[in-house]
Every structure is written in C-alpha cells, then in structure tokens.
Design a protein around this motif. Structure first.
Motif, PDB file in Angstrom:
ATOM      1  N   ALA A 121       0.835  -1.013   0.057  1.00 39.76           N
ATOM      2  CA  ALA A 121      -0.108  -0.010   0.147  1.00 39.76           C
ATOM      3  C   ALA A 121       0.941   1.523  -0.079  1.00 39.76           C
ATOM      4  N   VAL A 122       1.939   1.392   0.810  1.00 42.47           N
ATOM      5  CA  VAL A 122       2.549   2.777   1.081  1.00 42.47           C
ATOM      6  C   VAL A 122       3.539   2.930   0.011  1.00 42.47           C
ATOM      7  N   LEU A 123       4.474   1.876  -0.217  1.00 44.95           N
ATOM      8  CA  LEU A 123       5.237   1.888  -1.410  1.00 44.95           C
ATOM      9  C   LEU A 123       4.549   2.006  -2.777  1.00 44.95           C
ATOM     10  N   GLY A 124       3.292   1.228  -3.051  1.00 42.32           N
ATOM     11  CA  GLY A 124       2.677   1.141  -4.336  1.00 42.32           C
ATOM     12  C   GLY A 124       2.081   2.323  -4.418  1.00 42.32           C
ATOM     13  N   ALA A 125       1.381   2.998  -3.232  1.00 46.59           N
ATOM     14  CA  ALA A 125       0.838   4.176  -3.692  1.00 46.59           C
ATOM     15  C   ALA A 125       1.698   5.353  -3.802  1.00 46.59           C
ATOM     16  N   ALA A 126       2.844   5.351  -3.208  1.00 46.48           N
ATOM     17  CA  ALA A 126       3.775   6.457  -3.415  1.00 46.48           C
ATOM     18  C   ALA A 126       4.359   6.357  -4.793  1.00 46.48           C
ATOM     19  N   LEU A 127       4.865   5.295  -5.364  1.00 46.86           N
ATOM     20  CA  LEU A 127       5.122   5.140  -6.878  1.00 46.86           C
ATOM     21  C   LEU A 127       3.949   5.312  -7.764  1.00 46.86           C
ATOM     22  N   GLY A 128       2.772   4.943  -7.237  1.00 50.88           N
ATOM     23  CA  GLY A 128       1.570   5.135  -8.347  1.00 50.88           C
ATOM     24  C   GLY A 128       1.430   6.370  -8.063  1.00 50.88           C
ATOM     25  N   ALA A 129       1.279   7.261  -7.297  1.00 56.80           N
ATOM     26  CA  ALA A 129       1.015   8.614  -7.304  1.00 56.80           C
ATOM     27  C   ALA A 129       2.209   9.429  -8.173  1.00 56.80           C
ATOM     28  N   LEU A 130       3.234   9.206  -8.205  1.00 56.70           N
ATOM     29  CA  LEU A 130       4.160   9.629  -8.959  1.00 56.70           C
ATOM     30  C   LEU A 130       4.022   9.554 -10.481  1.00 56.70           C
ATOM     31  N   ILE A 131       3.658   8.127 -10.705  1.00 55.22           N
ATOM     32  CA  ILE A 131       3.680   7.947 -12.182  1.00 55.22           C
ATOM     33  C   ILE A 131       2.288   8.595 -12.577  1.00 55.22           C
ATOM     34  N   SER A 132       1.230   8.380 -11.840  1.00 53.99           N
ATOM     35  CA  SER A 132      -0.140   9.104 -12.209  1.00 53.99           C
ATOM     36  C   SER A 132      -0.210  10.448 -12.786  1.00 53.99           C
ATOM     37  N   THR A 133       0.638  11.131 -11.702  1.00 60.13           N
ATOM     38  CA  THR A 133       0.566  12.738 -11.567  1.00 60.13           C
ATOM     39  C   THR A 133       1.590  12.903 -12.836  1.00 60.13           C
ATOM     40  N   ALA A 134       2.684  12.088 -13.210  1.00 58.30           N
ATOM     41  CA  ALA A 134       3.637  12.465 -14.388  1.00 58.30           C
ATOM     42  C   ALA A 134       2.737  12.225 -15.761  1.00 58.30           C
TER      43      ALA A 134
END
Length: 292
Positions: free
Chosen positions: A92-105
């Motif tokens: 959750a934490v690592l996946g959400a952090a990387l996913g948020a960066l990818i989605s925002t980019a």
C-alpha cells in the motif's frame, strides 16, 4: 401592514427554514451513527475474550482482555499477522507512493504536451476509470501466469502502480496548479523538460500528489480480490486476505474470532493515521480549484 400580518408571514417563512435545518441535522446524525457505530463495536469487541464476546453485552466494559488478544494476534500461527501487516505496508505505502508519482506525471504530460491522438488516448483513460478492478483480476492473472509472476510479491505490487483515476486527477491538478507561463520562463532560462518537471512543476503538484496518494493508499490497503486470485502462499498475503482466511477457520475453531477482531482494529489504524497527518494537504488540494 399590521404586526399580525408580519408575524403570520414571518412564521410562514420560518417554517420551511426550520424544517430544512431539522432534516439536514437528522440526516447528518443518522450518517454519523451509521459510520461510527461499527467502529465503536469493533473497539469494544476487541477488548473481550472469546467467552465474553459471545456471552456478555458487547457495549459493556467488563472482561477486559485487549492485551491478551493482542498477544494472541501476534503469536497465532507463528506470528503470521505481523508478516501480513508488513506485506500490506509494502503493497500500500510503497505502491501508492510510486503510483501517485506515475499517475501525476502522466496527467502532467496530458495537460502540458501536444502529441497525436492526445484527447482520444485521454478518453481511453477515462473509460478505464469505469472498469471495475474485479473484472481485470482474471486477465491480470493470465498475464502474470504467462510471465511467471503468479504467487510472487510482484503479481500484486505491479498492477497497483497504474491508476486511471489518478491520471485524471493529475491532469486536473496540473491545469490548476502549474501555469504555462512558469514553464515558458523555465525553458527560456535553459532548463530541459525533465529539469523543468523535477525542479519546478513537481513542487507545485504537491497537493495533487498527496491526494492521489491517499486515494491509492485506501484502494490498495482494502484490495482483496487481486491478492486472492494471485497468491497461494500465506506468507505473501496482505492483512485483508489473511484475516479472511482466519475468519473462515473461525467457523470451525472459535478461538480465531478474538484475533480476527483485534486484527481488524489494527488494520484500520494506518488509514486513519494517513488521513490525520496528510489532511491539510489533500483538503487544500480539493478546495483550491473551487475557490478559483
């Protein structure tokens, strides 16, 4: 106009207002009770042993056994719950952090750059938002099976990195927070596209990244069907799937009920903590567009 008429008119005008306020207060009170009562039951039930759980009033504070339940929770089946909790934090934490960066980019790219079929591709992203994740579980399983990732950490971790709704939010936040004039000024100063994004845009997109992170954290933490399809090794389970397996065994062995309830109580703490610590970021992010 006489005082009597004014009084009568004022009474007529006040009635709908009072009726509307009472209705709103009633709806809010019912909503609060509907939300808090299960949490209150969970807190009180977690303090009781197996016999007290079924043999006494749950709302009473007698037969306090919270620490006994915690000890049983972390020693049951060789301490599997601690492993599940760590797995959930990684997913959750690592996946959400990387996913948020990818989605925002991705959202930033859709907003700031021109390329062929941009709006058609963004339409596909919006269409993907409406596809339930449970529908995608079986195709993802077949793809993971083809690449040999089934029953590994990566079979659950990789799919949660991509979130169409996060891409949509990323574009919305990019439109609201990153002025084109600032990007033009950075380019005039000689900054490349990657440097402009990393040093200028990323800071402006901070509230958007936090908002996407919280949405994604909640979704991944509560994810159940994808791990159920992908995983057969109990040591890779997240908390949701682990508690489900224990709850299935509780119908045969009632000793599992107190540990399932205590485990459920601990499972909601990271989400409450994340929303409490980050609320000022995502609340400002959600309301800033409305003010403009």
């Amino acid at each position: 106009m006489s005082a009597r008429d004014i009084g009568a008119g004022g009474t007529v005008a006040l009635r709908p207002r009072l009726l509307g306020r009472s209705t709103v207060n009633l709806v809010v009170a019912v909503s609060v009770l509907y939300t808090l009562l299960p949490v209150l039951w969970l807190v009180l039930a977690a303090t009781k042993g197996r016999d007290a759980l079924f043999g006494s009033d749950v709302l009473s504070l007698h037969d306090f056994a919270f620490f006994t339940n915690l000890r049983a929770l972390f020693t049951q089946d060789g301490g599997l719950y601690g492993r599940w909790y760590l797995n959930s934090l990684l997913y959750a934490v690592l996946g959400a952090a990387l996913g948020a960066l990818i989605s925002t980019a991705c959202g930033y790219a859709f907003d700031k750059y021109r390329f062929r079929h941009k709006e058609k591709l963004f339409g596909l992203v919006l269409a993907a938002v409406m596809v339930p994740q449970t529908v995608l579980a079986l195709p993802l399983y077949l793809m993971a099976s083809g690449t040999g990732l089934v029953n590994t950490f990566w079979s659950v971790f990789i799919p949660v990195l991509f979130n169409p709704f996060g891409v949509y939010l990323g574009r919305i936040f990019s439109q609201g927070y990153v002025p084109d004039e600032v990007l033009e000024a950075a380019r005039v100063d000689g900054a490349g596209e990657l440097a402009t994004y990393a040093k200028v845009s990323l800071r402006m997109l901070g509230p958007g990244i936090v908002t996407v992170f919280l949405f994604q954290l909640t979704g991944i933490w509560n994810n159940f069907f994808l791990p159920l399809v992908m995983l057969s090794d109990q040591h890779l389970y997240p908390v949701s799937l682990g508690l489900f397996s224990w709850n299935s065994q509780a119908t045969v062995t009632p000793d599992y009920y107190p540990v399932v309830i205590a485990g459920s109580l601990l499972a909601v703490l990271p989400l409450i903590l994340a929303f409490a610590l980050l609320q000022r970021f995502w609340r400002s992010g959600l309301t800033a567009g409305a003010v403009k």
